[in-house]
Motif scaffolding. Structure first.
Motif, mmCIF file in Angstrom:
data_model
loop_
_atom_site.group_PDB
_atom_site.id
_atom_site.type_symbol
_atom_site.label_atom_id
_atom_site.label_comp_id
_atom_site.label_asym_id
_atom_site.label_seq_id
_atom_site.Cartn_x
_atom_site.Cartn_y
_atom_site.Cartn_z
ATOM 1 N N ASN A 64 43.083 28.255 44.549
ATOM 2 C CA ASN A 64 44.470 27.897 44.147
ATOM 3 C C ASN A 64 45.265 27.116 45.218
ATOM 4 O O ASN A 64 46.524 26.967 45.406
ATOM 5 C CB ASN A 64 45.223 28.963 43.595
ATOM 6 C CG ASN A 64 45.502 30.105 44.589
ATOM 7 O OD1 ASN A 64 44.752 30.104 45.484
ATOM 8 N ND2 ASN A 64 46.563 30.906 44.368
ATOM 9 N N THR A 65 44.528 26.727 46.458
ATOM 10 C CA THR A 65 45.212 26.263 47.564
ATOM 11 C C THR A 65 45.227 24.626 47.457
ATOM 12 O O THR A 65 44.148 24.180 46.751
ATOM 13 C CB THR A 65 44.188 26.559 48.690
ATOM 14 O OG1 THR A 65 44.175 27.818 48.792
ATOM 15 C CG2 THR A 65 44.882 26.100 50.039
ATOM 16 N N ASP A 66 46.480 24.220 47.707
ATOM 17 C CA ASP A 66 46.651 22.837 47.412
ATOM 18 C C ASP A 66 46.653 22.222 48.936
ATOM 19 O O ASP A 66 47.075 22.692 49.894
ATOM 20 C CB ASP A 66 48.093 22.644 46.877
ATOM 21 C CG ASP A 66 47.932 23.085 45.421
ATOM 22 O OD1 ASP A 66 47.213 22.843 44.589
ATOM 23 O OD2 ASP A 66 49.188 23.551 44.958
ATOM 24 N N PHE A 67 46.172 21.157 48.822
ATOM 25 C CA PHE A 67 46.280 20.280 50.146
ATOM 26 C C PHE A 67 46.816 18.920 50.220
ATOM 27 O O PHE A 67 47.022 18.297 49.016
ATOM 28 C CB PHE A 67 44.615 20.072 50.573
ATOM 29 C CG PHE A 67 43.819 21.229 51.262
ATOM 30 C CD1 PHE A 67 43.949 21.673 52.348
ATOM 31 C CD2 PHE A 67 43.149 21.881 50.210
ATOM 32 C CE1 PHE A 67 43.072 22.709 52.692
ATOM 33 C CE2 PHE A 67 42.356 23.110 50.403
ATOM 34 C CZ PHE A 67 42.356 23.500 51.815
ATOM 35 N N ASP A 68 47.280 18.546 51.217
ATOM 36 C CA ASP A 68 48.125 17.263 51.256
ATOM 37 C C ASP A 68 48.002 16.701 52.827
ATOM 38 O O ASP A 68 47.518 17.366 53.692
ATOM 39 C CB ASP A 68 49.527 17.297 50.984
ATOM 40 C CG ASP A 68 50.083 16.045 50.459
ATOM 41 O OD1 ASP A 68 49.375 15.129 50.529
ATOM 42 O OD2 ASP A 68 51.289 16.134 50.144
ATOM 43 N N THR A 69 48.091 15.451 52.816
ATOM 44 C CA THR A 69 48.295 14.896 54.172
ATOM 45 C C THR A 69 49.522 15.039 54.879
ATOM 46 O O THR A 69 50.725 15.146 53.834
ATOM 47 C CB THR A 69 47.825 13.620 54.450
ATOM 48 O OG1 THR A 69 48.441 12.515 53.476
ATOM 49 C CG2 THR A 69 46.172 13.444 54.043
ATOM 50 N N ALA A 70 49.845 15.107 56.250
ATOM 51 C CA ALA A 70 51.397 15.414 56.692
ATOM 52 C C ALA A 70 51.337 14.555 57.874
ATOM 53 O O ALA A 70 51.621 15.086 59.048
ATOM 54 C CB ALA A 70 51.460 16.838 56.666
ATOM 55 N N ALA B 257 47.937 15.333 60.379
ATOM 56 C CA ALA B 257 48.106 16.527 60.405
ATOM 57 C C ALA B 257 47.619 16.861 58.821
ATOM 58 O O ALA B 257 47.815 15.696 57.881
ATOM 59 C CB ALA B 257 49.482 17.187 60.487
ATOM 60 N N ILE B 258 47.185 18.076 58.423
ATOM 61 C CA ILE B 258 46.880 18.265 56.953
ATOM 62 C C ILE B 258 47.735 19.285 56.645
ATOM 63 O O ILE B 258 48.168 20.428 57.420
ATOM 64 C CB ILE B 258 45.460 18.415 56.635
ATOM 65 C CG1 ILE B 258 45.055 19.685 57.341
ATOM 66 C CG2 ILE B 258 44.748 17.377 57.119
ATOM 67 C CD1 ILE B 258 44.917 20.892 56.633
ATOM 68 N N GLU B 259 48.244 19.664 55.508
ATOM 69 C CA GLU B 259 49.266 21.060 54.920
ATOM 70 C C GLU B 259 48.083 21.586 53.633
ATOM 71 O O GLU B 259 47.474 20.675 53.134
ATOM 72 C CB GLU B 259 50.240 20.057 54.261
ATOM 73 C CG GLU B 259 51.179 21.107 53.597
ATOM 74 C CD GLU B 259 52.437 20.849 52.857
ATOM 75 O OE1 GLU B 259 53.150 20.268 53.779
ATOM 76 O OE2 GLU B 259 52.677 20.924 51.757
ATOM 77 N N ALA B 260 48.336 22.762 53.987
ATOM 78 C CA ALA B 260 47.732 23.738 52.913
ATOM 79 C C ALA B 260 48.723 24.697 52.609
ATOM 80 O O ALA B 260 49.257 25.162 53.328
ATOM 81 C CB ALA B 260 46.352 24.330 53.390
#
Length: 218
Positions: A100-106, A113-116
């Motif tokens: 259920n972990t969501d990932f995005d670029t930041a 950076a990446i966001e989790a």
């Protein structure tokens, strides 16, 4: 064949951040431990390189007054000591995360950076982008000046992945040096979507980190 020579793990509520070094050579020796004002390091020697790995926490409160649950940073200081061939690669990735972990670029200015995140926590992993690496090359600041314009806003030696980063160290000449940094920060997921404390924590300049840790070098 790639050999995992150094492997550091940092546990978070979202998963484990794995930061390490792989090489086509299998020989490595730990030659020194060192304590800084706000960090500690291990000095390694391989057939071709001297590698200092500095581990540290981000200074809090942040400049905007926010705090964090926790953070972990790694600085790799790599010096070519023998002219023979030898390749190394660095990585910093979030592993062992729930489905259920969501990932995005930041990304930001000078920052990749990446966001989790999940329902309770948010985490960022950040590193320098190609633009700031090129600036350091122009200053010969732990990035060889002969590599000017080989990295830029659109191109870097660090590749962003869904869950982190990998950095292929370029072919260095004898005595050339390279600084690579990765920073991870996590906190409880804020109700205010505009709160970006974990993102701010990973957006740090090399010199500011060195001053905080207590690294005094040319």
């Amino acid at each position: 064949m790639k050999h995992k020579l150094i492997n550091k793990k940092y546990k978070t509520p979202i998963g484990v951040v794995n930061c390490g070094l792989t090489s086509d050579k299998s020989s490595i020796e730990l030659i020194e431990n060192k304590t800084y004002e706000n960090g500690q390091s291990e000095m390694y020697k391989t057939d071709s390189f001297q590698i200092e790995l500095i581990e540290f926490k981000i200074r809090t409160p942040l400049y905007n007054g926010d705090t964090l649950t926790d953070s972990q940073g790694w600085i790799w200081r790599i010096t070519k000591q023998r002219a023979d061939l030898g390749s190394i690669q660095l990585n910093c990735n979030l592993i062992d995360f729930d489905s259920n972990t969501d990932f995005d670029t930041a990304t930001g200015e000078h920052l990749d950076a990446i966001e989790a995140s999940n329902s309770d926590w948010i985490l960022h992993i950040g590193t320098e982008d190609g633009e700031i690496m090129n600036w350091r090359a122009k200053e010969n600041d732990w990035f060889p000046d002969r590599l000017q314009d080989k990295v830029n806003f659109y191109q870097s030696i660090t590749e962003m992945e869904k869950n982190g980063f990998k950095t292929k160290i370029p072919d260095l000449k004898l005595n050339e040096r390279l600084h690579i940094q990765y920073i991870c920060a996590y906190d409880k997921k804020p109700e205010d979507v505009n709160k970006v404390n974990t993102w701010l924590a990973v957006d740090e300049f090399k010199r500011k980190l060195e001053n905080w840790i207590g690294i005094w070098s040319e």
